[in-house]
Design a protein around this motif. Structure first.
Motif, PDB file in Angstrom:
ATOM      1  N   ALA A  21      14.128   9.764  -7.083  1.00 45.76           N
ATOM      2  CA  ALA A  21      13.531  11.072  -6.831  1.00 45.76           C
ATOM      3  C   ALA A  21      12.898  11.117  -5.439  1.00 45.76           C
ATOM      4  O   ALA A  21      13.000  12.115  -4.719  1.00 45.76           O
ATOM      5  N   SER A  22      12.247  10.017  -5.048  1.00 43.50           N
ATOM      6  CA  SER A  22      11.631   9.967  -3.727  1.00 43.50           C
ATOM      7  C   SER A  22      12.674  10.137  -2.624  1.00 43.50           C
ATOM      8  O   SER A  22      12.503  10.921  -1.690  1.00 43.50           O
TER       9      SER A  22
ATOM     10  N   ALA B  65       5.014  12.374  -2.705  1.00 44.89           N
ATOM     11  CA  ALA B  65       4.768  11.669  -3.967  1.00 44.89           C
ATOM     12  C   ALA B  65       5.676  12.317  -5.002  1.00 44.89           C
ATOM     13  O   ALA B  65       5.432  13.455  -5.416  1.00 44.89           O
ATOM     14  N   PRO B  66       6.728  11.635  -5.420  1.00 45.25           N
ATOM     15  CA  PRO B  66       7.764  12.325  -6.196  1.00 45.25           C
ATOM     16  C   PRO B  66       7.302  12.785  -7.577  1.00 45.25           C
ATOM     17  O   PRO B  66       7.952  13.643  -8.177  1.00 45.25           O
TER      18      PRO B  66
ATOM     19  N   CYS C 279       0.822  -1.222   0.000  1.00 42.42           N
ATOM     20  CA  CYS C 279       0.000   0.000   0.000  1.00 42.42           C
ATOM     21  C   CYS C 279       0.854   1.268   0.000  1.00 42.42           C
ATOM     22  O   CYS C 279       0.524   2.231  -0.686  1.00 42.42           O
ATOM     23  N   HIS C 280       1.909   1.267   0.781  1.00 44.92           N
ATOM     24  CA  HIS C 280       2.741   2.468   0.887  1.00 44.92           C
ATOM     25  C   HIS C 280       4.040   2.337   0.082  1.00 44.92           C
ATOM     26  O   HIS C 280       4.986   3.091   0.324  1.00 44.92           O
ATOM     27  N   SER C 281       4.062   1.399  -0.839  1.00 46.31           N
ATOM     28  CA  SER C 281       5.268   1.170  -1.640  1.00 46.31           C
ATOM     29  C   SER C 281       5.012   1.309  -3.127  1.00 46.31           C
ATOM     30  O   SER C 281       5.841   1.883  -3.847  1.00 46.31           O
ATOM     31  N   ALA C 282       3.883   0.786  -3.592  1.00 42.81           N
ATOM     32  CA  ALA C 282       3.637   0.755  -5.038  1.00 42.81           C
ATOM     33  C   ALA C 282       3.639   2.176  -5.584  1.00 42.81           C
ATOM     34  O   ALA C 282       2.913   3.038  -5.107  1.00 42.81           O
ATOM     35  N   GLY C 283       4.480   2.391  -6.572  1.00 42.32           N
ATOM     36  CA  GLY C 283       4.560   3.709  -7.201  1.00 42.32           C
ATOM     37  C   GLY C 283       5.624   4.624  -6.622  1.00 42.32           C
ATOM     38  O   GLY C 283       5.818   5.724  -7.146  1.00 42.32           O
ATOM     39  N   VAL C 284       6.306   4.191  -5.580  1.00 42.45           N
ATOM     40  CA  VAL C 284       7.385   5.028  -5.021  1.00 42.45           C
ATOM     41  C   VAL C 284       8.647   4.253  -4.682  1.00 42.45           C
ATOM     42  O   VAL C 284       9.731   4.837  -4.628  1.00 42.45           O
TER      43      VAL C 284
END
Lengths: 417, 417
Positions: free
Chosen positions: B312-313, B380-381, B206-211
């Motif tokens: 970037a994150s 959110a980068p 949940c707090h990982s996908a996409g970052v």
């Protein structure tokens, strides 16, 4: 009943019936394509004109501009029970008993396992062998997990079967309208029989909500599930609903214990404590574009009583059957002629039913095919008029008489029919 | 590292970092309100500019005009696996292993019961006591139905605990990023340990996908779940996703046996037969406005590699921490300073964290509060720049130094925070 013989007579009578209908004008609340008679609202309801502006606001302002603040400001948090109460008005449920959440399948899973926990020590669940298959699949799966046994008994035999099962009965789980034949069952009788042996009743309202006078409270239903995207017009895959009668809510122990069903969701407690009331039937964060589209869609029912809607449904389906008769179409009806036993659809049987449906679609009369031989035509009375019903009957007559269904282009089956 | 002392220096460095970033320009793919620095994309992602046009098309053309025909024409039927594959690219999953469906909670239920059936005879599920609570609630509920025992073991102790449980281990179920502290865990170690005793691992993304650079396939994950509305920006309550590694799919026997997971859904067979592949993890008809909004949202990731996004994150969160240091903000960090151990958020502790968050929101810096004392700021980068990070740090410094959080208007708590 006057026998009518000509197309003009049929249209004239239908025009009069439309003018006299309590639903006169509701068709203007929907956006329908030109040249289409849409008889598939029992599969996917038409687009209510109120929906796009609401969804635009949800996207641009509530989500885009107000962002996370909309959980409070726009009461996203309360949407599932707020919209649930709106559905409740259409199915005879007083406020606080219906929640819009998940899919019908998932809600049935909660209902079956929840019922087992409301009646510990009992072991038998009855359901209709002719149910929409997801009901069978989910009931079997839930029962297997809960140590229950499923017996498949046709609704016509359910009262007798319930008496036989006796105090082993957990739940009688039945649809009020058969999704294929359109036959309407009196679930009050089954419910009374279930209660007489101390069991519970769950009503599947997928093909009833929004067209039949459903009296969940008055009929003594314990649980019910239903669909948001058929006659409620919530849009493709709109969330479903779950009803839990107030008297059972304190003890309704459903297995999908997501954080939005918790009594104190923002305290992030390590252990689950169900919220009071119907809120405990919520699970995860709901798809709000779809929930709020459904809320907007339901405004089409504002000012209409379920009795008026049901009367229009009976009248429109009756007009269609009468027109088929007058036009000499002699396909067997899968749907009862008796309006007391008819939902809001008319199903015809034909050995080449699939091709007949394709030929009708090519003429702009959109219905659907169901295995093995069913031409299924749904009449959503808010946007299908008596005149539409006559015109549809004329198209059916022409397709059958002209053997139009034999054209090769109507034989090929797509993935979804 | 050069120590920077002034606001101007910080902004100048941040401006350079933005210009050099591989994500330069991605902020223009989002519609964000003027004057807002949005640090809550870990709760609800911002609106991608591509979404409204797609949803408009879904409403007006696909639903309104083409109606039921869109199941084939617009491939609504394939949407859940098509969008799943798109999510898969962001989490290191080859095609055919991810489906977009239901909520994270519901998917975790499938995963836990499915895992138990993949490892019959075993009895123990390990999970993190600090998980987002829905993970705990759903795991406990699923385990109770399946006759399993849940042990709550912190990820730092999980490898040792797995060895101790040994061949009783069904599943180690862990989040890769702690939702409160933002601490990043190496789930590959836990996965290797689980495999060493013949058990399985489920990753909550949940707090990982996409970052984060998540390598489901390379890391040997067996199952995974994650959320569509956080960093993936699918909109409020966007459907979640479920990953089942190809090697387990034939035996993945999940309990929510809805008709859309059936091998032959339109044959309406009386008994359930799971579809091949990941399709069997589908359940009921999905909320398509929300599914297709997510599909459009994911186009913001086109052309970006997970490695670039992660870089970037790390850089943006690092800039924020560095700026807090330079500005003399001495609040304790709940988030590790070591970028290898940091997700895409920075959480600060403060005894009046709730009021601090409100004071920041009043300044246009939107983060959120988590019990008991966490100021949670997500970066959110794709749309939070280095310059945003410096400006946010300046706001934090001013709120703390000026004791702005003590104003009475920031003390009152709404329902959702």
């Amino acid at each position: 009943m006057t026998t009518v013989h000509t197309h003009d007579d049929l249209i004239a009578r239908a025009t009069d019936a439309d003018a006299a209908s309590a639903l006169q004008g509701t068709r203007d609340l929907f956006s329908l394509p030109e040249g289409v008679i849409y008889l598939d609202g029992n599969s996917l309801g038409a687009l209510p004109s109120a929906v796009p502006a609401v969804v635009d606001d949800v996207m641009h302002r509530q989500w885009g501009e107000r962002l996370i603040r909309s959980w409070n400001e726009a009461d996203w948090w309360g949407a599932q029970t707020r919209v649930g109460d709106r559905v409740g008005r259409l199915v005879g449920a007083a406020p606080g008993q219906v929640v819009v959440t998940d899919s019908t399948s998932v809600n049935l899973f909660k209902a079956v396992i929840g019922a087992g926990r409301l009646r510990p020590g009992r072991t038998v669940v009855l359901t209709d062998p002719d149910s929409f298959p997801t009901d069978l699949y989910m009931t079997e799966s839930a029962a297997a997990l809960a140590g229950l046994e499923v017996r498949r008994v046709h609704p016509r035999d359910a009262v007798a079967a319930i008496a036989e099962v006796g105090d082993a009965l957990v739940l009688a789980s039945y649809s009020s309208v058969d999704y294929r034949t359109g036959e309407l069952w009196d679930l009050r009788e089954i419910t009374d029989a279930a209660h007489a042996v101390g069991g519970l009743a769950c009503w599947d309202l997928c093909h009833s909500a929004g067209v039949i006078e459903v009296d969940l409270d008055a009929g003594g239903a314990d649980l019910a599930v239903g669909c948001g995207y058929k006659y409620l017009n919530g849009g493709p895959g709109a969330p479903a609903f779950l009803y839990v009668a107030t008297r059972h809510q304190d003890d309704f122990d459903q297995p999908l214990t997501g954080w939005q069903g918790h009594a104190h969701p923002f305290e992030m407690r390590p252990d689950y404590e169900p919220a009071p009331g119907i809120t405990r039937a919520r699970v995860g964060t709901p798809p709000l574009l779809s929930v709020l589209a459904l809320e907007a869609a339901l405004t089409a029912y504002d000012g209409l009583s379920p009795a008026d809607v049901r009367a229009a449904s009976v009248s429109v389906t009756g007009t269609f059957i009468e027109a088929l008769d007058a036009l000499g179409v002699d396909l067997p009806l899968a749907t009862p002629r008796d309006p007391e036993r008819r939902g809001s659809q008319v199903s015809l049987r034909h050995p080449q039913a699939f091709a007949v449906v394709q030929a009708l679609i090519a003429r702009g009369v959109i219905g659907d095919f169901r295995e093995p031989d069913i031409i299924r035509l749904g009449f959503a009375p808010l946007y299908v008029t008596h005149v539409d019903a006559v015109r549809a009957a004329v198209h059916v007559a022409e397709v059958i008489e002209g053997r139009e269904f034999e054209r090769p282009e109507f034989a090929e089956r797509g993935a979804v029919t």
